[in-house]
Design a protein around this motif. Structure first.
Motif, PDB file in Angstrom:
ATOM      1  N   UNK A 159      35.976  45.243  49.741  1.00 21.75           N
ATOM      2  CA  UNK A 159      37.196  44.864  49.019  1.00 21.75           C
ATOM      3  C   UNK A 159      37.496  43.381  49.201  1.00 21.75           C
ATOM      4  N   UNK A 160      37.333  42.892  50.407  1.00 23.52           N
ATOM      5  CA  UNK A 160      37.637  41.479  50.666  1.00 23.52           C
ATOM      6  C   UNK A 160      36.648  40.567  49.940  1.00 23.52           C
ATOM      7  N   UNK A 161      35.371  40.930  49.978  1.00 26.97           N
ATOM      8  CA  UNK A 161      34.353  40.126  49.287  1.00 26.97           C
ATOM      9  C   UNK A 161      34.607  40.150  47.783  1.00 26.97           C
ATOM     10  N   UNK A 162      34.901  41.352  47.281  1.00 24.30           N
ATOM     11  CA  UNK A 162      35.130  41.503  45.848  1.00 24.30           C
ATOM     12  C   UNK A 162      36.351  40.715  45.400  1.00 24.30           C
ATOM     13  N   UNK A 163      37.417  40.748  46.198  1.00 25.33           N
ATOM     14  CA  UNK A 163      38.638  40.025  45.830  1.00 25.33           C
ATOM     15  C   UNK A 163      38.354  38.524  45.721  1.00 25.33           C
ATOM     16  N   UNK A 168      37.362  33.769  42.202  1.00 27.01           N
ATOM     17  CA  UNK A 168      36.548  32.639  41.760  1.00 27.01           C
ATOM     18  C   UNK A 168      36.164  32.748  40.295  1.00 27.01           C
ATOM     19  N   UNK A 169      35.701  33.938  39.888  1.00 24.79           N
ATOM     20  CA  UNK A 169      35.279  34.137  38.492  1.00 24.79           C
ATOM     21  C   UNK A 169      36.450  33.899  37.542  1.00 24.79           C
ATOM     22  N   UNK A 170      37.614  34.474  37.888  1.00 21.12           N
ATOM     23  CA  UNK A 170      38.780  34.372  36.995  1.00 21.12           C
ATOM     24  C   UNK A 170      39.242  32.922  36.890  1.00 21.12           C
ATOM     25  N   UNK A 171      39.212  32.207  38.032  1.00 27.91           N
ATOM     26  CA  UNK A 171      39.620  30.801  38.002  1.00 27.91           C
ATOM     27  C   UNK A 171      38.730  30.007  37.057  1.00 27.91           C
ATOM     28  N   UNK A 172      37.480  30.451  36.891  1.00 32.07           N
ATOM     29  CA  UNK A 172      36.551  29.746  36.008  1.00 32.07           C
ATOM     30  C   UNK A 172      36.559  30.326  34.596  1.00 32.07           C
ATOM     31  N   UNK A 173      37.482  31.256  34.330  1.00 33.96           N
ATOM     32  CA  UNK A 173      37.644  31.728  32.957  1.00 33.96           C
ATOM     33  C   UNK A 173      36.845  32.969  32.596  1.00 33.96           C
ATOM     34  N   UNK A 174      36.276  33.644  33.596  1.00 38.96           N
ATOM     35  CA  UNK A 174      35.530  34.878  33.338  1.00 38.96           C
ATOM     36  C   UNK A 174      36.500  36.055  33.511  1.00 38.96           C
ATOM     37  N   UNK A 175      36.413  37.079  32.645  1.00 36.96           N
ATOM     38  CA  UNK A 175      37.362  38.191  32.785  1.00 36.96           C
ATOM     39  C   UNK A 175      37.219  38.900  34.131  1.00 36.96           C
ATOM     40  N   UNK A 176      38.344  39.327  34.694  1.00 40.98           N
ATOM     41  CA  UNK A 176      38.328  40.012  35.994  1.00 40.98           C
ATOM     42  C   UNK A 176      37.493  41.283  35.931  1.00 40.98           C
ATOM     43  N   UNK A 177      37.455  41.943  34.775  1.00 41.66           N
ATOM     44  CA  UNK A 177      36.712  43.190  34.663  1.00 41.66           C
ATOM     45  C   UNK A 177      35.195  42.979  34.608  1.00 41.66           C
ATOM     46  N   UNK A 178      34.753  41.724  34.682  1.00 39.42           N
ATOM     47  CA  UNK A 178      33.313  41.461  34.706  1.00 39.42           C
ATOM     48  C   UNK A 178      32.674  42.065  35.943  1.00 39.42           C
ATOM     49  N   UNK A 179      33.405  42.085  37.050  1.00 37.25           N
ATOM     50  CA  UNK A 179      32.869  42.656  38.289  1.00 37.25           C
ATOM     51  C   UNK A 179      33.946  43.527  38.907  1.00 37.25           C
ATOM     52  N   UNK A 180      33.786  44.830  38.771  1.00 40.71           N
ATOM     53  CA  UNK A 180      34.778  45.765  39.309  1.00 40.71           C
ATOM     54  C   UNK A 180      34.181  46.520  40.482  1.00 40.71           C
ATOM     55  N   UNK A 181      35.015  46.739  41.481  1.00 38.20           N
ATOM     56  CA  UNK A 181      34.605  47.531  42.644  1.00 38.20           C
ATOM     57  C   UNK A 181      35.283  48.891  42.559  1.00 38.20           C
ATOM     58  N   UNK A 182      34.527  49.968  42.680  1.00 38.89           N
ATOM     59  CA  UNK A 182      35.145  51.301  42.704  1.00 38.89           C
ATOM     60  C   UNK A 182      36.071  51.351  43.914  1.00 38.89           C
TER      61      UNK A 182
END
Lengths: 422, 422
Positions: A159-163, A168-182
């Motif tokens: 969870x911490x790594x994923x957060x 980082x991805x979102x700050x660069x304009x990539x959608x948050x749902x690009x990498x989801x953790x169950x």
């Protein structure tokens, strides 16, 4: 629908929307986002280490083995290595958009096959929390959305790594749902991922990559309704031909078995041509390196104190300092033996005779076949692919080390000027 | 084990042995064998037609529809065409042995990815007996062994075609087990084929290709444990942009729907940009060609006597002279609509505006996307592939028309000089 099915349906639908955005992002945008994610991982090291300490405490209390605890454990060096790994993926060549081939038809219709992302990739993995970052980076660089399901013992670390990654991805304009953790450790979530083949060929999850031990891979292969890229076993053979240089043969065999015994590219079975001049020297070299050698009857006639092989040995992936060894009747004998026992991962020949080696390379039906080289080269990094999501021993889509290109597919694009078939 | 499982296990084991021989045959040998098989088909025309007459008599008695009887029926012309088809496959470029890429590592290890056959292909098909010859020819030319399971109503025709085919192959030195026909009409044999995923990733059957109606494909996709290349639906869209040339748009839309309404590449849904100047002309052109047009509310405001669409229409593959048509808000509206309703087969845009077309081609996630051309070009022959085993709408391995290359995979071949990882 169970809770897990509902959860996964929601996650996969959001992943599909993100995948549509990711599919057409320029390389520079994806690379910048991964660099931002790597920096976010570095910045979040204290939180990641604290989450990991909590996982480690629970795992220790639960009595996990030392090997599992070692795989679970993070320290400042491992977090830095994880971030560096993400940065390295950002520097890889982007396969998306490459034109595989191009043709013009007599009617003027121009056709291209163009590499595109697969869509939504599911990764199911065990204790190593660094897979969260590695696998997400590879999937996103190839333009895919990814759904990550790590081991329950690593949930806080993941969870911490994923957060951090997503920040980082979102700050660069990539959608948050690009990498989801169950978010749940409910085992039913794995079943829901494996069943997520969607309706009408579209597929809610397009591809599952299991990363972990044989138990995990076997479950995924047995249950999955979604295509799987994986290998179950690496029962790798080295055939030492009569024409082999003995010093080269000893060096390759010892490296292939003993450099690291726990990797999928390790040699498990040594086949020695009955006409090879120094079989005893090969056995001694392995033994001198600390390997237990189990021998078939022919070889035991030459080295009487070998542990006898049972039928099971020839189909066993030891993943430790044990090898089965036996004599075979030349190339034909080796080919017959390998056809029966190989797990289609990596098989090698040591030979000076080019015609023998050429037949071996052509006729052995494995993902990787090598001539005069150690089976331990079976690795995406060693193959120059930069990184790998895994090694596949199936026959479709991608074989051997799977890297960015294996996480893409293609589509046909046709450029007309009003053509009709008429 | 059931009888069907035992039968299939024996057939697949023999197929695997034959596949090993086929894998390394030179192109000329495979081509000569297919030419011999074609000649054997011509020579056996009397026996094939007599077997077919027997199938036809039983099928007529059983009350099969005229459409099914037409698919089952052979005559001298159809047998000749079947033989010509096999000869044509013999003339195609052989993908096996092609080097996909090549690299040399800093340690001197040379690596190649080389195209190889997949192994054992299963074909499950319905009434058309010519598939027996077509599919076998394609599979064998790509170096694969094939297991054929035709419809029970065509069993005698298929046996006669298969016997001729194998006689030709064997006379040219190809093992008889290269092309096996499931000898029973027991439906359990289909189940056994679909379950034949073998042990440890090797796979008894490596790939199944279903050829037939939606019922067959749906059963295969739902039950198969073996990878499947197929498409279930061809719900193909044409989006007519405001910038489209009206004469071109009318010609493409009418051809795409009406040239042949029963093919998987036929247009089923017409999306018209709200800003397109002549929507009524498009509807009239379809109607003048004999097509029933069902319209959404926006279009019905312009053409009040259209049959109203229901929600189901947008997800229906009519395969007859019916089309759904509606207005959308420009490219964005079309992209949203297609993302929701496409079967990922073939979708096309008619537009003069290159930037609009480029976005459509990039963002529509279908196996085939076309600009200013009819969707009826979705065909291996029209794409210049010579022949096709089918069209695939899945995302892995092969997409769109699948021909010889789609019936191959690759392996990694490494050439060393004694390299160890150390």
């Amino acid at each position: 629908m169970t809770d897990a099915t509902t959860l996964l349906a929601d996650m996969t639908n959001r992943a599909r929307v993100a995948a549509r955005t990711l599919a057409t992002l320029p390389t520079a945008t994806k690379a910048a986002a991964l660099r931002a994610a790597a920096q976010a991982l570095r910045d979040a090291a204290p939180q990641i280490l604290s989450a990991n300490a909590s996982d480690m405490a629970k795992a220790t209390e639960a009595g996990l083995s030392n090997a599992m605890l070692d795989r679970l454990k993070l320290d400042a060096g491992r977090v830095a290595a994880m971030a560096d790994g993400v940065t390295a993926v950002a520097g890889l060549a982007d396969p998306v958009g490459a034109i595989i081939d191009e043709r013009e038809r007599p009617n003027g219709l121009r056709l291209r096959r163009v590499r595109v992302p697969i869509g939504v990739i599911g990764i199911i993995y065990e204790s190593r929390p660094n897979v969260t970052a590695d696998a997400a980076a590879l999937a996103v660089m190839a333009g895919n959305a990814v759904i990550l399901r790590g081991g329950s013992e690593a949930i806080e670390s993941n969870r911490a790594i994923h957060a951090a990654l997503v920040a980082g991805l979102v700050a660069a304009g990539i959608p948050a749902d690009a990498a989801q953790l169950v978010p749940t450790t409910d085992r039913a979530a794995v079943g829901a991922m494996l069943a997520a083949d969607g309706a009408s060929g579209a597929g809610a999850i397009d591809l599952i990559v299991p990363r972990g031990g044989k138990g995990l891979v076997a479950r995924v292969q047995a249950e999955a309704r979604v295509p799987v890229l994986a290998h179950l076993d690496g029962i790798n053979h080295i055939y030492v031909d009569a024409s082999a240089d003995p010093a080269m043969a000893r060096a390759i065999v010892v490296d292939a078995k003993m450099r690291r015994t726990g990797v999928c590219g390790a040699m498990e079975t040594l086949l020695i041509d009955r006409a090879y001049p120094d079989p005893v020297g090969l056995v001694s070299a392995l033994r001198d390196a600390g390997c237990e050698v189990r021998g078939g009857p022919g070889l035991r006639a030459l080295v009487p104190d070998l542990v006898p092989t049972t039928d099971m040995d020839w189909d066993t992936e030891y993943l430790e300092a044990i090898a089965s060894a036996g004599l075979v009747d030349g190339l034909e004998g080796a080919l017959r033996f390998i056809a029966r026992h190989s797990s289609h991962h990596t098989d090698a020949i040591v030979a000076a005779d080019e015609s023998v080696a050429t037949r071996f390379l052509a006729e052995v039906d494995s993902a990787i076949v090598l001539w005069n080289a150690s089976t331990q080269f079976a690795d995406g990094g060693e193959f120059g692919l930069g990184a790998e999501i895994g090694i596949a021993t199936g026959r479709l889509h991608a074989r051997g080390p799977v890297a960015l290109e294996g996480l893409t597919t293609y589509k046909w694009v046709g450029y007309g000027t009003g053509q009709v078939r008429g």
